[in-house]
Design a protein around this motif. Structure first.
Motif: not given
Length: 306
Positions: A17-31, A270-278
């Protein structure tokens, strides 16, 4: 770059998986680094990066580079790297970045079947290899590509693509497709779809699993038990994981479920997904926690399988 194609070794290739972080959903490289370290600790055969589960189609070129660099620098496992394009030119363009960043760590470039016509698919894959020199993992995933090909035609493609190093079979019913491929080709075939059909895929001749299930130790225990004790041993090893496998297979929210499970297990922040994923409905989190609580300790499971 030209790397002599070698069939992928059997086992479990964890789809990252590609983890994202923050409101801008940046790639979380440490995770991401923590996540791939965990795969290595568990004994994964290799990693599959920038696949559908990795949300590669929602990443920029710079983000794909960053993901590859983190994985390359964090673990020594061989890598299968996905391409999102369906036509030859976009796949070759993606492969150029992959070769530049990962070099001889690339065990295979994974690209999708792009036509129901075997001659079209054969020409596509052979052209990709000629342009890139990479061994190819042929992914048959109609849910993502929108393309369906008959099992016998897919087997014909595999036989006519000398650079093929593996097949990822994700067209239901997967055990039947894998049975045809295992009988008619000599290239290792891996199941996907979150491990939903793994037991029956192994019985049909699969070399292992290449998927993004949130408890990869269950996949590893199942495959290792099958090698040492056959179907009954594999079934016993996999039974504790099947409720979670089934829960994560829910259409439309499987990606969000798996990322939340990874978050709950402390593997990503964090578990956010990028659109169009639900996004994951909050109402399902308590049931997910029940499934996670029921899992046996990973180390004990793997020790028992070995």
């Amino acid at each position: 770059m030209s790397i002599p194609p070698r069939p992928l070794p059997p086992g479990v290739w964890g789809v990252v998986a590609t983890p994202f972080a923050g409101s801008t959903l940046d790639v979380d490289e440490s995770a991401l680094a923590r996540l791939v370290e965990r795969y290595a600790e568990l004994g994964a055969t290799g990693l599959t990066v920038l696949g559908v589960f990795g949300e590669a189609a929602q990443l920029s070129r710079a983000e794909r580079r960053a993901v590859l660099e983190v994985v390359r620098d964090t673990v020594d496992l061989p890598l299968v790297v996905g391409a999102t394009g369906l036509s030859t030119a976009p796949v070759v363009e993606e492969a150029e970045l992959i070769g530049e960043v990962a070099g001889d760590r690339v065990a295979g470039l994974m690209a999708q079947v792009n036509s129901p016509l075997p001659q079209t698919v054969t020409a596509h894959f052979n052209a990709v290899h000629e342009a890139t020199g990479l061994g190819l993992v042929i992914q048959d995933y109609p849910a993502a590509s929108g393309v369906s090909i008959r099992p016998g035609d897919l087997a014909a493609v595999v036989r006519r693509v000398p650079s093929a190093v593996g097949v990822k079979a994700e067209a239901p019913p997967t055990p039947a497709v894998i049975g045809v491929l295992a009988e008619q080709t000599d290239i290792p075939v891996f199941g996907g779809l979150g491990g939903l059909g793994l037991l029956d895929e192994l019985a049909a001749g699969a070399a292992g699993a290449m998927t993004g299930f949130s408890a990869p130790e269950g996949l590893i225990a199942c495959v290792e038990a099958y090698r040492s004790g056959g179907y009954e041993a594999a079934r016993e090893a996999y039974l504790p994981y099947l409720p979670l496998v089934n829960f994560e297979a829910q259409v439309g929210i499987g990606l969000a479920l798996r990322k939340e499970a990874l978050r709950q297990r402390g593997l990503i922040m964090e578990a956010e997904v990028r659109p169009p994923a639900r996004a994951l409905p909050e109402s399902l989190v308590p049931q997910l926690l029940r499934h996670l609580t029921a899992l046996p300790p990973a180390e004990r499971v793997l020790e028992g399988a070995r």
